[in-house]
Motif scaffolding. Structure first.
Motif, PDB file in Angstrom:
ATOM      1  N   SER A  70       0.835  -1.193   0.000  1.00 44.85           N
ATOM      2  CA  SER A  70       0.000   0.000   0.000  1.00 44.85           C
ATOM      3  C   SER A  70       0.874   1.249   0.000  1.00 44.85           C
ATOM      4  O   SER A  70       1.862   1.346   0.736  1.00 44.85           O
ATOM      5  N   LEU A  71       0.480   2.191  -0.827  1.00 45.12           N
ATOM      6  CA  LEU A  71       1.202   3.457  -0.948  1.00 45.12           C
ATOM      7  C   LEU A  71       0.218   4.586  -0.699  1.00 45.12           C
ATOM      8  O   LEU A  71      -0.843   4.651  -1.332  1.00 45.12           O
ATOM      9  N   VAL A  72       0.526   5.493   0.214  1.00 46.29           N
ATOM     10  CA  VAL A  72      -0.285   6.678   0.477  1.00 46.29           C
ATOM     11  C   VAL A  72       0.591   7.912   0.357  1.00 46.29           C
ATOM     12  O   VAL A  72       1.683   7.969   0.941  1.00 46.29           O
ATOM     13  N   ILE A  73       0.116   8.885  -0.400  1.00 42.64           N
ATOM     14  CA  ILE A  73       0.815  10.157  -0.552  1.00 42.64           C
ATOM     15  C   ILE A  73      -0.087  11.263  -0.026  1.00 42.64           C
ATOM     16  O   ILE A  73      -1.235  11.401  -0.450  1.00 42.64           O
ATOM     17  N   ALA A  74       0.449  12.027   0.917  1.00 43.06           N
ATOM     18  CA  ALA A  74      -0.248  13.208   1.427  1.00 43.06           C
ATOM     19  C   ALA A  74       0.406  14.441   0.807  1.00 43.06           C
ATOM     20  O   ALA A  74       1.618  14.610   0.888  1.00 43.06           O
ATOM     21  N   ALA A  75      -0.411  15.296   0.185  1.00 38.75           N
ATOM     22  CA  ALA A  75       0.098  16.531  -0.412  1.00 38.75           C
ATOM     23  C   ALA A  75      -0.669  17.711   0.153  1.00 38.75           C
ATOM     24  O   ALA A  75      -1.904  17.714   0.166  1.00 38.75           O
ATOM     25  N   HIS A  76       0.069  18.692   0.621  1.00 43.79           N
ATOM     26  CA  HIS A  76      -0.535  19.889   1.229  1.00 43.79           C
ATOM     27  C   HIS A  76      -0.058  21.103   0.450  1.00 43.79           C
ATOM     28  O   HIS A  76       1.137  21.311   0.267  1.00 43.79           O
ATOM     29  N   ASP A  77      -0.992  21.925  -0.023  1.00 43.25           N
ATOM     30  CA  ASP A  77      -0.630  23.074  -0.854  1.00 43.25           C
ATOM     31  C   ASP A  77      -1.567  24.239  -0.558  1.00 43.25           C
ATOM     32  O   ASP A  77      -2.690  24.289  -1.050  1.00 43.25           O
ATOM     33  N   LEU A  78      -1.090  25.182   0.243  1.00 45.29           N
ATOM     34  CA  LEU A  78      -1.899  26.364   0.546  1.00 45.29           C
ATOM     35  C   LEU A  78      -2.073  27.266  -0.667  1.00 45.29           C
ATOM     36  O   LEU A  78      -3.031  28.016  -0.767  1.00 45.29           O
TER      37      LEU A  78
END
Length: 610
Positions: free
Chosen positions: A179-187
């Motif tokens: 399993s691969l999870v990517i969290a991306a945060h971009d204000l």
């Protein structure tokens, strides 16, 4: 690929059918506005978008593309994706997103504005023959803060919008399904480099994953990266190979399949490949040598092999009849190009397909230009591969930061860091001849020092510290002409008169001019459309362009102008001053006449000699 002309009734019918078909296929996306391109259908139907190997200058045979359908959760109401300690649960409502298209785009299947918090999940199997390998995951561009989880374990973090990055995930893998999870945060608040995608930019935001995600197996001792620098004065290529685990490096240069040079070195040490009587790379003859690099361990066993390429060319300033001009391989070539913003109505910052990515480059070349100014964004490595291969010079802009005077320690440090990574990522491409740190004082700060730093960091190229320093946004005090670097550069709309004149240590560049618009009914973004000036018909717009180029030629011959960049390749959302409509369906000028005048002006530059 030939542009579809709507003067052809059959093409109009085909395009209309494609539009209806795509609209029908995508009603579930609840799009409010949609403008298809001729590649949209292929992008939507692809189970694995962009299946082409993504890194042509450091290529291996074995890899796995992770583009395609992922589970997705996004928006302000989901858990923060900023450096989270653990992945979110994907229970309950789960949307599907098509990677590598940003969630703001129709191609992603999401099409929502500025998600801020984005969570991606997919599973994958490791091929059986990778069992004894190290597994590297590559993420070629994610905006802006990324956290990677593999089988629930945090495997790495990264901050940046435009640079490729990777992690060794071997220790987190298991047999069978992973399993691969990517969290991306971009204000997307303008406090990191974001170019036209920022809050003061003109166009639709682009967040999250927007370039290819892929896996690659390597041995414990492998080649991490390479640095290539042509040295024409000494007929050789300067090479640096950095490895993981040491080892002995062997590099072989080839002309086609014929070996022309071979050398050995240790990890992390510069060495040279002699290239006797080198075939030079130029826009007229973009010859590329092949390069094979292998790595041996202490026992003499080959642990890694990569293939690459290089072009033998140099770019520097010199005098031509007493005038300071940029010289390519010792000769002055008028740099005549297009401002290329690289936006797409279906993919926003991401071209819908490889064919589409190549199309803009090929269109520019076929129209008789020899230069692309890649404006306020970067592209996948394959874009620069096509520029290298087809023979187009590239000016590469650094995407702007919008608020450099707020929290200066943080924002300015972020800009400098991403500027360095941009140069590192694209250093080996022979097509790139000029770095442009700032555009028109947009977020400009400390321009003189940054220009000097870029020149020192990469002395093999020219630097245009502030293209269009004469233009300034109202929200920020003008920095003005830094006085250093290799170009004195102004932007004149419509122009071209008023362009810079050369100085003793700087060539004269018209970094932007033109911008004359044409309304093409049925092919405009549904907003108030504008341009600097307008013409009523395709024929009149072409006449105007030819007249502008006649004036450019006069400036080149008698006022020392060396570069002219016309605005622009395509329409972009509200702007209707492209040679092509935003959907790339309609050529807005008579391209045979455009090509003829472009080639005539460039040919005249060949006559300017000492």
């Amino acid at each position: 690929m030939k542009t579809i002309l709507f003067s052809n009734k059959n093409h109009f019918i085909i395009a209309s059918f494609v539009f209806l078909l795509i609209s029908f296929r995508t009603v579930s996306f609840a799009q409010k506005v949609f403008m298809p391109t001729q590649w949209t259908k292929a992008a939507m139907e692809a189970s694995v978008p962009f299946p082409e190997y993504p890194r042509p200058q450091l290529a291996r045979n074995d890899w796995k593309c992770l583009n395609g359908e992922w589970d997705y959760k996004g928006g302000k109401d989901v858990a923060s994706a900023l450096n989270p300690p653990a992945p979110v649960s994907f229970d309950g409502k789960i949307e599907k997103i098509k990677v590598p298209y940003c969630p703001e785009s129709v191609l992603s299947g999401i099409q929502r504005k500025q998600e801020i918090n984005m969570w991606y999940r997919r599973t994958f199997d490791i091929p059986a023959d990778w069992a004894d390998k190290q597994v590297i995951i590559h993420l070629d561009a994610v905006s802006h803060n990324t956290t990677l989880f593999v089988n629930g374990h945090k495997a790495g973090t990264h901050a940046g919008n435009y640079d490729a990055f990777s992690f060794n995930i071997t220790s987190y893998l298991k047999k069978g399904n992973n399993s691969l999870v990517i969290a991306a945060h971009d204000l997307n608040d303008g406090r990191v480099p974001s170019g036209k995608s920022g809050p003061r930019g003109d166009y639709t935001y682009s967040s999250g994953i927007w370039q290819t995600v892929w896996l690659e197996p390597v041995n414990k001792t492998y080649i991490k990266n390479i640095r290539l620098l042509p040295d024409l004065a000494n007929s050789r290529l300067k090479v640096l190979v950095n490895t993981e685990g040491g080892g002995k490096v062997t590099a072989i240069a080839l002309d086609g399949k014929k070996v022309v040079s071979e050398a050995e070195s240790a990890n992390g040490t510069y060495f040279y490949l002699p290239i006797k009587t080198p075939k030079l790379w130029s826009p007229d003859e973009p010859f590329l040598y092949n390069l094979n690099i292998s790595l041996k361990d202490a026992q003499g066993s080959i642990t890694d092999k990569v293939s690459s390429y290089f072009g033998m060319r140099d770019i520097k300033l010199g005098k031509v009849d007493g005038v300071t001009r940029p010289l390519i391989n010792g000769k002055f070539i008028m740099q005549l190009g297009l401002l290329d913003q690289g936006y797409w109505p279906d993919g926003i910052l991401t071209a819908p397909t490889e064919a589409a990515l190549k199309f803009d480059v090929e269109f520019t070349k076929n129209a008789g230009y020899n230069l692309i100014r890649k404006h306020m964004k970067t592209e996948p490595q394959r874009f620069y591969y096509w520029a290298d291969k087809l023979g187009l010079l590239v000016w590469q802009d650094m995407p702007a930061i919008w608020y450099p005077n707020e929290d200066t320690t943080k924002t300015r440090t972020t800009f400098r860091k991403e500027l360095k990574t941009l140069i590192d990522d694209h250093y080996n491409s022979p097509s790139i001849i000029t770095w442009v740190p700032f555009n028109e004082n947009w977020g400009a700060f400390d321009v003189k020092n940054i220009t000097s730093w870029v020149k020192k960091y990469d002395p093999s190229r020219l630097v245009n510290g502030n293209s269009g320093f004469n233009n300034n946004p109202t929200y920020q005090k003008a920095y003005g002409d830094p006085g250093n670097g290799d170009y004195v550069d102004t932007h004149i709309y419509v122009g071209p008169y008023g362009a810079s004149v050369p100085e003793d240590h700087r060539a004269a560049s018209l970094g932007e001019f033109g911008g004359v618009g044409l309304f093409v009914r049925g092919h405009m973004w549904p907003v108030a459309n504008n341009a600097y000036e307008y013409e009523a018909t395709k024929a009149r717009l072409t006449d105007r362009y030819v007249f502008l180029l006649d004036q450019v030629e006069q400036l080149m011959k008698y006022k020392g102008l060396s570069v002219a960049v016309y605005t622009q390749t395509t329409d972009v959302e509200h702007e209707v001053n492209g040679l092509l409509t935003y959907d790339r369906f309609f050529e807005k000028m008579e391209m045979d006449r455009v090509k003829a005048i472009n080639e005539a002006v460039i040919k005249e530059s060949y006559k300017l000699k000492d």
